[in-house]
Design a protein around this motif. Structure first.
Motif, PDB file in Angstrom:
ATOM      1  N   ALA A   1       0.822  -1.211   0.000  1.00  0.00           N
ATOM      2  CA  ALA A   1       0.000   0.000   0.000  1.00  0.00           C
ATOM      3  C   ALA A   1       0.856   1.261   0.000  1.00  0.00           C
ATOM      4  CB  ALA A   1      -0.936  -0.012   1.208  1.00  0.00           C
ATOM      5  N   VAL A   2       1.911   1.264   0.804  1.00  0.00           N
ATOM      6  CA  VAL A   2       2.789   2.429   0.857  1.00  0.00           C
ATOM      7  C   VAL A   2       3.478   2.644  -0.489  1.00  0.00           C
ATOM      8  CG1 VAL A   2       4.928   3.315   1.884  1.00  0.00           C
ATOM      9  CG2 VAL A   2       3.132   2.380   3.350  1.00  0.00           C
ATOM     10  N   LEU A   3       3.978   1.587  -1.086  1.00  0.00           N
ATOM     11  CA  LEU A   3       4.651   1.715  -2.380  1.00  0.00           C
ATOM     12  C   LEU A   3       3.698   2.182  -3.474  1.00  0.00           C
ATOM     13  CD1 LEU A   3       6.993  -1.384  -2.392  1.00  0.00           C
ATOM     14  CD2 LEU A   3       7.668   1.009  -2.346  1.00  0.00           C
ATOM     15  N   VAL A   4       2.486   1.632  -3.512  1.00  0.00           N
ATOM     16  CA  VAL A   4       1.511   2.061  -4.516  1.00  0.00           C
ATOM     17  C   VAL A   4       1.153   3.527  -4.310  1.00  0.00           C
ATOM     18  CG1 VAL A   4      -0.867   1.731  -5.319  1.00  0.00           C
ATOM     19  CG2 VAL A   4       0.611  -0.239  -4.958  1.00  0.00           C
ATOM     20  N   ALA A   5       0.981   3.936  -3.069  1.00  0.00           N
ATOM     21  CA  ALA A   5       0.658   5.346  -2.798  1.00  0.00           C
ATOM     22  C   ALA A   5       1.790   6.266  -3.230  1.00  0.00           C
ATOM     23  CB  ALA A   5       0.357   5.526  -1.313  1.00  0.00           C
ATOM     24  N   VAL A   6       3.021   5.903  -2.940  1.00  0.00           N
ATOM     25  CA  VAL A   6       4.155   6.732  -3.330  1.00  0.00           C
ATOM     26  C   VAL A   6       4.266   6.818  -4.852  1.00  0.00           C
ATOM     27  CG1 VAL A   6       6.689   6.813  -3.338  1.00  0.00           C
ATOM     28  CG2 VAL A   6       5.461   6.404  -1.204  1.00  0.00           C
ATOM     29  N   ILE A   7       4.087   5.690  -5.516  1.00  0.00           N
ATOM     30  CA  ILE A   7       4.169   5.683  -6.979  1.00  0.00           C
ATOM     31  C   ILE A   7       3.011   6.464  -7.584  1.00  0.00           C
ATOM     32  CG2 ILE A   7       4.065   4.178  -9.010  1.00  0.00           C
ATOM     33  CD1 ILE A   7       5.536   2.070  -7.280  1.00  0.00           C
ATOM     34  N   TRP A   8       1.842   6.359  -6.992  1.00  0.00           N
ATOM     35  CA  TRP A   8       0.680   7.087  -7.490  1.00  0.00           C
ATOM     36  C   TRP A   8       0.866   8.590  -7.318  1.00  0.00           C
ATOM     37  CZ3 TRP A   8      -3.544   9.643  -4.930  1.00  0.00           C
ATOM     38  CH2 TRP A   8      -4.619   9.940  -5.781  1.00  0.00           C
ATOM     39  N   VAL A   9       1.384   9.013  -6.167  1.00  0.00           N
ATOM     40  CA  VAL A   9       1.639  10.430  -5.929  1.00  0.00           C
ATOM     41  C   VAL A   9       2.733  10.938  -6.878  1.00  0.00           C
ATOM     42  CG1 VAL A   9       2.605  12.052  -4.221  1.00  0.00           C
ATOM     43  CG2 VAL A   9       0.830  10.433  -3.544  1.00  0.00           C
ATOM     44  N   ALA A  10       3.671  10.062  -7.243  1.00  0.00           N
ATOM     45  CA  ALA A  10       4.739  10.452  -8.157  1.00  0.00           C
ATOM     46  C   ALA A  10       4.230  10.671  -9.579  1.00  0.00           C
ATOM     47  CB  ALA A  10       5.848   9.409  -8.146  1.00  0.00           C
ATOM     48  N   GLY A  11       2.996  10.240  -9.875  1.00  0.00           N
ATOM     49  CA  GLY A  11       2.427  10.549 -11.164  1.00  0.00           C
ATOM     50  C   GLY A  11       2.018   9.376 -12.024  1.00  0.00           C
ATOM     51  N   LEU A  12       2.261   8.151 -11.614  1.00  0.00           N
ATOM     52  CA  LEU A  12       1.853   6.993 -12.404  1.00  0.00           C
ATOM     53  C   LEU A  12       0.396   6.682 -12.083  1.00  0.00           C
ATOM     54  CD1 LEU A  12       3.347   5.180 -14.425  1.00  0.00           C
ATOM     55  CD2 LEU A  12       3.737   3.579 -12.581  1.00  0.00           C
ATOM     56  N   PRO A  13      -0.464   6.495 -13.097  1.00  0.00           N
ATOM     57  CA  PRO A  13      -1.893   6.257 -12.817  1.00  0.00           C
ATOM     58  C   PRO A  13      -2.154   4.903 -12.161  1.00  0.00           C
ATOM     59  CG  PRO A  13      -1.449   6.135 -15.181  1.00  0.00           C
ATOM     60  CD  PRO A  13      -0.174   6.563 -14.513  1.00  0.00           C
ATOM     61  N   GLY A  14      -3.396   4.666 -11.754  1.00  0.00           N
ATOM     62  CA  GLY A  14      -3.849   3.540 -10.949  1.00  0.00           C
ATOM     63  C   GLY A  14      -3.310   2.159 -11.229  1.00  0.00           C
ATOM     64  N   PRO A  15      -3.781   1.455 -12.273  1.00  0.00           N
ATOM     65  CA  PRO A  15      -3.347   0.064 -12.475  1.00  0.00           C
ATOM     66  C   PRO A  15      -1.832  -0.092 -12.691  1.00  0.00           C
ATOM     67  CG  PRO A  15      -5.358   0.464 -13.691  1.00  0.00           C
ATOM     68  CD  PRO A  15      -4.910   1.789 -13.166  1.00  0.00           C
ATOM     69  N   PRO A  16      -1.189   0.741 -13.481  1.00  0.00           N
ATOM     70  CA  PRO A  16       0.265   0.593 -13.581  1.00  0.00           C
ATOM     71  C   PRO A  16       0.982   0.858 -12.251  1.00  0.00           C
ATOM     72  CG  PRO A  16      -0.551   1.852 -15.447  1.00  0.00           C
ATOM     73  CD  PRO A  16      -1.684   1.704 -14.490  1.00  0.00           C
ATOM     74  N   ALA A  17       0.458   1.771 -11.452  1.00  0.00           N
ATOM     75  CA  ALA A  17       1.054   2.035 -10.138  1.00  0.00           C
ATOM     76  C   ALA A  17       0.925   0.807  -9.250  1.00  0.00           C
ATOM     77  CB  ALA A  17       0.374   3.239  -9.479  1.00  0.00           C
ATOM     78  N   PHE A  18      -0.234   0.145  -9.310  1.00  0.00           N
ATOM     79  CA  PHE A  18      -0.424  -1.063  -8.514  1.00  0.00           C
ATOM     80  C   PHE A  18       0.532  -2.166  -8.955  1.00  0.00           C
ATOM     81  CE2 PHE A  18      -2.420  -5.228  -7.919  1.00  0.00           C
ATOM     82  CZ  PHE A  18      -2.512  -5.230  -6.534  1.00  0.00           C
ATOM     83  N   LEU A  19       0.629  -2.381 -10.249  1.00  0.00           N
ATOM     84  CA  LEU A  19       1.502  -3.446 -10.753  1.00  0.00           C
ATOM     85  C   LEU A  19       2.972  -3.160 -10.455  1.00  0.00           C
ATOM     86  CD1 LEU A  19      -0.239  -4.222 -14.149  1.00  0.00           C
ATOM     87  CD2 LEU A  19      -0.294  -5.562 -12.048  1.00  0.00           C
ATOM     88  N   PHE A  20       3.385  -1.920 -10.640  1.00  0.00           N
ATOM     89  CA  PHE A  20       4.775  -1.566 -10.344  1.00  0.00           C
ATOM     90  C   PHE A  20       5.040  -1.654  -8.842  1.00  0.00           C
ATOM     91  CE2 PHE A  20       8.395   1.526 -10.307  1.00  0.00           C
ATOM     92  CZ  PHE A  20       9.250   0.743 -11.053  1.00  0.00           C
ATOM     93  N   GLY A  21       4.071  -1.227  -8.029  1.00  0.00           N
ATOM     94  CA  GLY A  21       4.206  -1.346  -6.578  1.00  0.00           C
ATOM     95  C   GLY A  21       4.278  -2.792  -6.138  1.00  0.00           C
ATOM     96  N   LEU A  22       3.495  -3.655  -6.775  1.00  0.00           N
ATOM     97  CA  LEU A  22       3.531  -5.079  -6.469  1.00  0.00           C
ATOM     98  C   LEU A  22       4.888  -5.671  -6.814  1.00  0.00           C
ATOM     99  CD1 LEU A  22       1.815  -7.484  -5.494  1.00  0.00           C
ATOM    100  CD2 LEU A  22       1.156  -7.836  -7.865  1.00  0.00           C
ATOM    101  N   LEU A  23       5.422  -5.261  -7.948  1.00  0.00           N
ATOM    102  CA  LEU A  23       6.732  -5.741  -8.373  1.00  0.00           C
ATOM    103  C   LEU A  23       7.827  -5.290  -7.407  1.00  0.00           C
ATOM    104  CD1 LEU A  23       8.222  -7.243 -10.660  1.00  0.00           C
ATOM    105  CD2 LEU A  23       8.554  -5.022 -11.735  1.00  0.00           C
ATOM    106  N   LEU A  24       7.750  -4.054  -6.937  1.00  0.00           N
ATOM    107  CA  LEU A  24       8.752  -3.552  -5.994  1.00  0.00           C
ATOM    108  C   LEU A  24       8.566  -4.107  -4.580  1.00  0.00           C
ATOM    109  CD1 LEU A  24       9.019   0.215  -6.996  1.00  0.00           C
ATOM    110  CD2 LEU A  24      10.698  -1.591  -7.372  1.00  0.00           C
ATOM    111  N   ALA A  25       7.342  -4.442  -4.222  1.00  0.00           N
ATOM    112  CA  ALA A  25       7.061  -4.925  -2.862  1.00  0.00           C
ATOM    113  C   ALA A  25       7.670  -6.301  -2.604  1.00  0.00           C
ATOM    114  CB  ALA A  25       5.559  -4.973  -2.618  1.00  0.00           C
ATOM    115  N   LEU A  26       7.839  -7.097  -3.640  1.00  0.00           N
ATOM    116  CA  LEU A  26       8.378  -8.451  -3.436  1.00  0.00           C
ATOM    117  C   LEU A  26       9.795  -8.428  -2.856  1.00  0.00           C
ATOM    118  CD1 LEU A  26       6.984 -10.164  -6.632  1.00  0.00           C
ATOM    119  CD2 LEU A  26       6.209 -10.461  -4.295  1.00  0.00           C
ATOM    120  N   PRO A  27      10.770  -7.768  -3.490  1.00  0.00           N
ATOM    121  CA  PRO A  27      12.112  -7.780  -2.886  1.00  0.00           C
ATOM    122  C   PRO A  27      12.210  -6.964  -1.601  1.00  0.00           C
ATOM    123  CG  PRO A  27      12.106  -6.427  -4.857  1.00  0.00           C
ATOM    124  CD  PRO A  27      10.771  -7.108  -4.793  1.00  0.00           C
ATOM    125  N   ILE A  28      11.431  -5.888  -1.511  1.00  0.00           N
ATOM    126  CA  ILE A  28      11.479  -5.076  -0.284  1.00  0.00           C
ATOM    127  C   ILE A  28      10.941  -5.872   0.899  1.00  0.00           C
ATOM    128  CG2 ILE A  28      10.503  -3.031   0.826  1.00  0.00           C
ATOM    129  CD1 ILE A  28      10.772  -1.619  -1.888  1.00  0.00           C
TER     130      ILE A  28
END
Length: 95
Positions: free
Chosen positions: A32-59
């Protein structure tokens, strides 16, 4: 039939369900934190979720290492406890 003496193993290992819930909530919180940060940075909804999901795994893998170790210990303790109960029940059938 004697009462199982699981007091020493239960005090050494954490409880499974609360540890599993805590681990799951921590992983979802990181996502949730990663998706929110990515969304605030300017990436729209579904891509922000997918990118956040991808980053959340190693973190999550790095950050939640102690919690994952506790969860593993709880799973092992539960498996040993179940095996011990099965052995006791198998031994009482022949008696």
């Amino acid at each position: 039939m004697a009462e199982p003496t699981g007091t020493t193993s239960t005090t050494a290992a954490p409880a499974l369900v609360p540890t599993l819930v805590l681990y799951t909530l921590a992983r979802l919180g990181i996502l949730a934190v990663l998706v929110a940060v990515i969304w605030v940075a300017g990436l729209p909804g579904p891509p922000a979720f997918l990118f956040g999901l991808l980053l959340a795994l190693p973190i999550s893998y790095l950050v939640l290492r102690p919690l994952r170790a506790r969860l593993t210990a709880a799973i092992v303790a539960r498996a040993e406890r179940k095996e011990r109960i099965r052995a006791e029940l198998a031994g009482s059938d022949g008696a």
